[in-house]
Design a protein around this motif. Structure first.
Motif, PDB file in Angstrom:
ATOM      1  N   MET A 265       0.824  -1.203   0.000  1.00 29.83           N
ATOM      2  CA  MET A 265       0.000   0.000   0.000  1.00 29.83           C
ATOM      3  C   MET A 265       0.860   1.256   0.000  1.00 29.83           C
ATOM      4  O   MET A 265       0.571   2.229  -0.702  1.00 29.83           O
ATOM      5  CB  MET A 265      -0.944  -0.005   1.212  1.00 29.83           C
ATOM      6  N   ASP A 266       1.940   1.246   0.781  1.00 25.41           N
ATOM      7  CA  ASP A 266       2.838   2.411   0.814  1.00 25.41           C
ATOM      8  C   ASP A 266       3.480   2.634  -0.548  1.00 25.41           C
ATOM      9  O   ASP A 266       3.608   3.778  -1.008  1.00 25.41           O
ATOM     10  CB  ASP A 266       3.924   2.212   1.868  1.00 25.41           C
ATOM     11  N   GLU A 267       3.893   1.561  -1.214  1.00 26.25           N
ATOM     12  CA  GLU A 267       4.544   1.692  -2.514  1.00 26.25           C
ATOM     13  C   GLU A 267       3.560   2.186  -3.566  1.00 26.25           C
ATOM     14  O   GLU A 267       3.922   2.997  -4.424  1.00 26.25           O
ATOM     15  CB  GLU A 267       5.152   0.347  -2.931  1.00 26.25           C
ATOM     16  N   LEU A 268       2.312   1.734  -3.511  1.00 23.80           N
ATOM     17  CA  LEU A 268       1.317   2.191  -4.479  1.00 23.80           C
ATOM     18  C   LEU A 268       0.960   3.661  -4.269  1.00 23.80           C
ATOM     19  O   LEU A 268       0.684   4.393  -5.231  1.00 23.80           O
ATOM     20  CB  LEU A 268       0.055   1.332  -4.377  1.00 23.80           C
ATOM     21  N   GLU A 269       0.971   4.115  -3.008  1.00 24.69           N
ATOM     22  CA  GLU A 269       0.703   5.531  -2.743  1.00 24.69           C
ATOM     23  C   GLU A 269       1.852   6.400  -3.238  1.00 24.69           C
ATOM     24  O   GLU A 269       1.649   7.530  -3.685  1.00 24.69           O
ATOM     25  CB  GLU A 269       0.498   5.751  -1.235  1.00 24.69           C
ATOM     26  N   ARG A 270       3.058   5.866  -3.171  1.00 23.01           N
ATOM     27  CA  ARG A 270       4.242   6.635  -3.567  1.00 23.01           C
ATOM     28  C   ARG A 270       4.381   6.744  -5.076  1.00 23.01           C
ATOM     29  O   ARG A 270       4.921   7.719  -5.583  1.00 23.01           O
ATOM     30  CB  ARG A 270       5.487   5.964  -2.977  1.00 23.01           C
ATOM     31  N   ARG A 271       3.909   5.722  -5.818  1.00 22.76           N
ATOM     32  CA  ARG A 271       4.105   5.668  -7.260  1.00 22.76           C
ATOM     33  C   ARG A 271       2.837   6.104  -8.000  1.00 22.76           C
ATOM     34  O   ARG A 271       1.719   5.938  -7.498  1.00 22.76           O
ATOM     35  CB  ARG A 271       4.462   4.238  -7.703  1.00 22.76           C
ATOM     36  N   THR A 272       3.005   6.646  -9.181  1.00 26.75           N
ATOM     37  CA  THR A 272       1.890   6.959 -10.067  1.00 26.75           C
ATOM     38  C   THR A 272       1.960   6.010 -11.253  1.00 26.75           C
ATOM     39  O   THR A 272       2.798   6.151 -12.141  1.00 26.75           O
ATOM     40  CB  THR A 272       1.970   8.414 -10.562  1.00 26.75           C
ATOM     41  N   LEU A 273       1.084   4.998 -11.246  1.00 23.21           N
ATOM     42  CA  LEU A 273       1.100   3.975 -12.288  1.00 23.21           C
ATOM     43  C   LEU A 273       0.051   4.297 -13.351  1.00 23.21           C
ATOM     44  O   LEU A 273      -1.045   4.791 -13.050  1.00 23.21           O
ATOM     45  CB  LEU A 273       0.814   2.597 -11.685  1.00 23.21           C
ATOM     46  N   THR A 274       0.391   4.005 -14.581  1.00 23.43           N
ATOM     47  CA  THR A 274      -0.540   4.251 -15.688  1.00 23.43           C
ATOM     48  C   THR A 274      -1.561   3.129 -15.836  1.00 23.43           C
ATOM     49  O   THR A 274      -2.599   3.311 -16.478  1.00 23.43           O
ATOM     50  CB  THR A 274       0.241   4.399 -17.003  1.00 23.43           C
ATOM     51  N   ALA A 275      -1.281   1.956 -15.269  1.00 21.47           N
ATOM     52  CA  ALA A 275      -2.181   0.808 -15.394  1.00 21.47           C
ATOM     53  C   ALA A 275      -3.113   0.720 -14.185  1.00 21.47           C
ATOM     54  O   ALA A 275      -2.832   1.263 -13.114  1.00 21.47           O
ATOM     55  CB  ALA A 275      -1.370  -0.476 -15.516  1.00 21.47           C
ATOM     56  N   THR A 276      -4.222   0.019 -14.361  1.00 17.64           N
ATOM     57  CA  THR A 276      -5.124  -0.280 -13.247  1.00 17.64           C
ATOM     58  C   THR A 276      -4.476  -1.333 -12.355  1.00 17.64           C
ATOM     59  O   THR A 276      -3.926  -2.316 -12.841  1.00 17.64           O
ATOM     60  CB  THR A 276      -6.465  -0.810 -13.779  1.00 17.64           C
ATOM     61  N   VAL A 277      -4.544  -1.123 -11.037  1.00 21.24           N
ATOM     62  CA  VAL A 277      -3.924  -2.052 -10.088  1.00 21.24           C
ATOM     63  C   VAL A 277      -5.007  -2.676  -9.208  1.00 21.24           C
ATOM     64  O   VAL A 277      -5.798  -1.963  -8.570  1.00 21.24           O
ATOM     65  CB  VAL A 277      -2.869  -1.350  -9.205  1.00 21.24           C
ATOM     66  N   LEU A 278      -5.063  -3.986  -9.189  1.00 23.19           N
ATOM     67  CA  LEU A 278      -5.968  -4.736  -8.322  1.00 23.19           C
ATOM     68  C   LEU A 278      -5.145  -5.400  -7.231  1.00 23.19           C
ATOM     69  O   LEU A 278      -4.050  -5.918  -7.502  1.00 23.19           O
ATOM     70  CB  LEU A 278      -6.733  -5.795  -9.116  1.00 23.19           C
ATOM     71  N   THR A 279      -5.651  -5.408  -6.006  1.00 21.29           N
ATOM     72  CA  THR A 279      -4.891  -6.001  -4.895  1.00 21.29           C
ATOM     73  C   THR A 279      -5.750  -6.993  -4.125  1.00 21.29           C
ATOM     74  O   THR A 279      -6.962  -6.816  -3.970  1.00 21.29           O
ATOM     75  CB  THR A 279      -4.401  -4.914  -3.922  1.00 21.29           C
ATOM     76  N   ARG A 280      -5.095  -8.034  -3.657  1.00 17.43           N
ATOM     77  CA  ARG A 280      -5.673  -8.997  -2.701  1.00 17.43           C
ATOM     78  C   ARG A 280      -4.616  -9.208  -1.634  1.00 17.43           C
ATOM     79  O   ARG A 280      -3.647  -9.946  -1.833  1.00 17.43           O
ATOM     80  CB  ARG A 280      -6.024 -10.317  -3.370  1.00 17.43           C
ATOM     81  N   LEU A 281      -4.766  -8.544  -0.495  1.00 17.52           N
ATOM     82  CA  LEU A 281      -3.709  -8.475   0.505  1.00 17.52           C
ATOM     83  C   LEU A 281      -4.171  -9.065   1.829  1.00 17.52           C
ATOM     84  O   LEU A 281      -5.035  -8.492   2.512  1.00 17.52           O
ATOM     85  CB  LEU A 281      -3.263  -7.017   0.707  1.00 17.52           C
ATOM     86  N   ASP A 282      -3.625 -10.221   2.193  1.00 15.17           N
ATOM     87  CA  ASP A 282      -3.902 -10.784   3.518  1.00 15.17           C
ATOM     88  C   ASP A 282      -3.209  -9.937   4.580  1.00 15.17           C
ATOM     89  O   ASP A 282      -2.134  -9.358   4.343  1.00 15.17           O
ATOM     90  CB  ASP A 282      -3.389 -12.216   3.607  1.00 15.17           C
ATOM     91  N   LYS A 283      -3.821  -9.885   5.761  1.00 18.81           N
ATOM     92  CA  LYS A 283      -3.241  -9.117   6.861  1.00 18.81           C
ATOM     93  C   LYS A 283      -2.245  -9.958   7.653  1.00 18.81           C
ATOM     94  O   LYS A 283      -2.272 -11.189   7.641  1.00 18.81           O
ATOM     95  CB  LYS A 283      -4.356  -8.615   7.785  1.00 18.81           C
ATOM     96  N   GLN A 284      -1.365  -9.252   8.355  1.00 18.35           N
ATOM     97  CA  GLN A 284      -0.404  -9.876   9.262  1.00 18.35           C
ATOM     98  C   GLN A 284       0.514 -10.883   8.561  1.00 18.35           C
ATOM     99  O   GLN A 284       0.856 -11.924   9.122  1.00 18.35           O
ATOM    100  CB  GLN A 284      -1.140 -10.566  10.423  1.00 18.35           C
ATOM    101  N   VAL A 285       0.886 -10.573   7.330  1.00 17.78           N
ATOM    102  CA  VAL A 285       1.890 -11.387   6.638  1.00 17.78           C
ATOM    103  C   VAL A 285       3.222 -10.649   6.808  1.00 17.78           C
ATOM    104  O   VAL A 285       3.515  -9.695   6.076  1.00 17.78           O
ATOM    105  CB  VAL A 285       1.547 -11.584   5.153  1.00 17.78           C
TER     106      VAL A 285
END
Length: 398
Positions: A265-285
């Protein structure tokens, strides 16, 4: 100049030195008369036969040296260079007495015969038997003073043991030398390729500046923008080279617990990507690593995915005990199975990657893999129905 009147086959057969000629896959083609005499075999016993089938190792000898002899022959085929072997014991099966072996001691020289293309076409196997000498050491002393026999027997054993030790050391040295030579060759290729990649933006930068100087009344803004892009590219390449240098020297870095979902999440907030990004992120990994380096790894994977994707990038964080798993998937052309390891070679770039980003260095994925390995993990390209799928596996934080 070759004298065609000489019967070289007859010369070979009559040579005093025991010689055997075999193919690179160890099929016997010819043997000198002295070799046949020493081995107690006839031409019909040898020709067309596999060497190790004709001369099998003694199954009752725990020190059978077949592996060393085979390794020597294989090394000759691989390097095209002569190989010397120290004194060794290689028992021979008694003629006509299957399963009965006679103690025999030898030294050997294996010499390649190269064809016009530089490949090994034949191997000349020369042996010198020292059985009598070794056994004489054991028999001597029977007529001497008390204790001489024991001393000479000890001497004989010591000679044989020392020869075996020398052979072992020689094998290890050859393996080490081969590995060092391979590393040096890789380093030379890397320096050459890296210099080539650095030269491209430098050349562009110099050209733009020379044009600007030659036309003092021209608008400098386009030149400056182009020069800035070339300077940024140079900075990226130098940063990659410095990162590789740190990884190669195993420079220790501070580790900390890193939650992979938060990292994404931090990396996606920092970067501006031209493509659509979908995430499936388990917690506490959570893994134990350098957050900065894992961010570099993820950034390299995202940059690679953005370069190749058509519309969508998918990022998955999940678990597969005892590992944490992070996947970056794009819907681009994908990677052929034959290239899935090659993309992690330094400076290697697929044709599609060169078209998408001509200024790329081919260092992003190798850096990402080496970061993963530095923390006990593994990064690899996996199967996927559409596009490329990169999978990072790291041990859970204890």
């Amino acid at each position: 100049m070759t004298d065609s009147s000489v019967d070289y086959g007859a010369v070979f057969k009559a040579l005093v030195a025991p010689l055997l000629v075999m193919t690179p896959d160890f099929v016997i083609l010819a043997a000198s008369d002295s070799y046949l005499k020493v081995m107690g075999r006839g031409q019909a016993d040898l020709l067309g036969q596999d060497f190790f089938a004709v001369f099998p190792p003694n199954p009752n000898d725990p020190d059978a040296i077949e592996d060393y002899l085979r390794a020597s022959l294989e090394r000759v085929v691989a390097t095209g260079e002569r190989d010397f072997m120290a004194v060794q014991r290689y028992d021979l099966e008694a003629t006509g007495r299957q399963g009965v072996f006679e103690d025999r001691y030898w030294s050997a020289i294996n010499t390649p015969v190269l064809g016009p293309d530089g490949e090994v076409e034949l191997i000349i196997h020369r042996v010198d038997e020292v059985t009598d000498l070794v056994q004489q050491l054991g028999r001597s002393g029977e007529r001497g003073v008390t204790g001489a026999r024991a001393e000479l027997e000890t001497m004989r054993t010591d000679v044989y043991v020392r020869a075996r030790q020398l052979l072992d050391v020689n094998e290890r040295l050859k393996q080490t030398t081969s590995a060092l030579q391979e590393a040096l060759d890789r380093q030379r290729r890397f320096v050459f390729d890296a210099s080539h990649d650095l030269r491209n933006p430098i050349t562009g930068l110099l050209t733009e500046l020379e044009v600007a100087l030659s036309e003092p009344d021209s608008d400098l803004h386009p030149v400056l923008r182009k020069s800035l892009r070339d300077a940024e590219r140079l900075n990226d390449i130098v940063a990659d080279l410095l990162e590789l240098a740190r990884l190669d020297t195993a420079t220790p870095t501070t580790t900390e617990p890193v939650d992979l979902a938060h990292l994404v999440m931090d990396e996606l907030e920092r970067r501006t990507l031209t493509a659509t990004v979908l995430t499936r992120l388990d917690k506490q990994v959570v893994v134990c690593a350098s957050r900065i380096r894992l961010a570099r790894l993820l950034g390299n994977l995202l940059a690679n995915a953005e370069r190749h994707t058509t519309t969508t990038i998918e990022i998955i964080v999940t678990t597969d005990p005892p590992n944490a798993v992070l996947e970056v998937i794009d819907d681009g052309p994908g990677i052929a199975p034959a290239d899935r390891e090659r993309v992690f070679e330094r400076l290697f770039r697929l044709d599609d990657a060169r078209r998408q980003d001509p200024g790329g260095s081919g260092l992003g994925l190798p850096i990402a893999r080496e970061i993963a390995q530095a923390y006990g993990g593994h990064l690899y390209a996996a199967d996927h129905s559409t596009g490329a799928r990169f999978v990072l596996r790291l041990p859970f934080a204890a």
